[in-house]
Scaffold this active site. Structure first.
Site, PDB file in Angstrom:
ATOM      1  CB  VAL A  82      -0.941   0.025   1.219  1.00 55.90           C
ATOM      2  CG1 VAL A  82      -1.798   1.293   1.212  1.00 55.90           C
ATOM      3  CG2 VAL A  82      -1.832  -1.222   1.229  1.00 55.90           C
ATOM      4  CE  LYS A  83       1.658   3.757  -5.606  1.00 60.59           C
ATOM      5  NZ  LYS A  83       2.065   4.376  -6.894  1.00 60.59           N
ATOM      6  CG  LEU A  84       0.264   4.749   3.618  1.00 53.22           C
ATOM      7  CD1 LEU A  84       0.582   4.597   5.100  1.00 53.22           C
ATOM      8  CD2 LEU A  84      -1.221   4.967   3.409  1.00 53.22           C
TER       9      LEU A  84
END
Length: 218
Positions: A82-84
């Site tokens: 997951v990209k944050l």
């Protein structure tokens, strides 16, 4: 160094995966829009094509909402990272999610200090955007070297992903700087394969063989 393809185009991704030169994918709705494909459908195809890390980006901007969205994304498939964004809320969400063993790619990183904080909070990957840094007049490659040194100094296990690749030179610089990953657009991956001198050399070899009137071995 691992190579990811930065794309939402399933056809491009399948081609590079079949060549055996990519190890994963980074993608987002903007790339899907540029490719003229439906994002949800593209992601479903990509997950069936590539057996490696697939980075998908949250659309939320507040920590609590990021956490909720990230959990749903991570539950879709075991290969999803997951990209944050490297914001205060992103760091808050990262701390919560890393404690749950959800792998996080901290994206939109533009300084060694941001990379340090991401590693301390448990990021799986950190993504400095080299092309955008250079657009802003920054010495982007030096920042990559700084991140590499910091991570080596303190044995952080966070992987450095060289993002915003604009040229084949960037790919070489990523490898020389000790990056763990470079995420590369399709057209630049193609350019890595080709070189005009290879084509010239192959043509000369075949022409010489024809002129020699030798018989092939098989």
């Amino acid at each position: 160094m691992k190579l990811f393809i930065d794309s939402a185009n399933p056809t491009q991704i399948q081609e590079m995966w079949d060549l055996g030169i990519i190890d994963g994918v980074t993608t987002n709705p903007s790339l899907a829009a540029s490719a003229g494909v439906d994002y949800k459908t593209a992601v479903e195809v990509i997950l069936k094509t590539v057996d490696g890390d697939i980075s998908l980006e949250v659309l939320s901007t507040e920590a609590h909402e990021m956490v909720v969205e990230a959990r749903k994304l991570a539950a879709m498939h075991h290969n999803i990272v997951v990209k944050l964004p490297a914001t205060l809320d992103g760091l808050k969400a990262l701390r919560t999610l890393s404690a749950e063993s959800i792998r996080i790619n901290m994206t939109l990183v533009f300084s060694a200090n941001q990379a340090l904080l991401a590693a301390k909070a448990g990021a799986y990957i950190v993504s400095p955007f080299v092309g955008r840094l250079e657009d802003a007049g920054e010495d982007a490659i030096n920042i990559i070297h700084e991140i590499r040194q910091i991570y080596d100094n303190y044995d952080f296990q966070t992987q450095i992903l060289f993002a915003s690749v604009r040229s084949t030179l960037h790919v070489k610089q990523a490898a020389l700087a000790g990056c763990d990953i470079a995420t590369v657009p399709y057209d630049i991956l193609q350019k890595l394969i080709n070189h005009p001198l290879t084509d010239v050399g192959l043509k000369k070899f075949l022409d010489d063989f024809v002129k020699s009137k030798q018989k092939p071995l098989i």
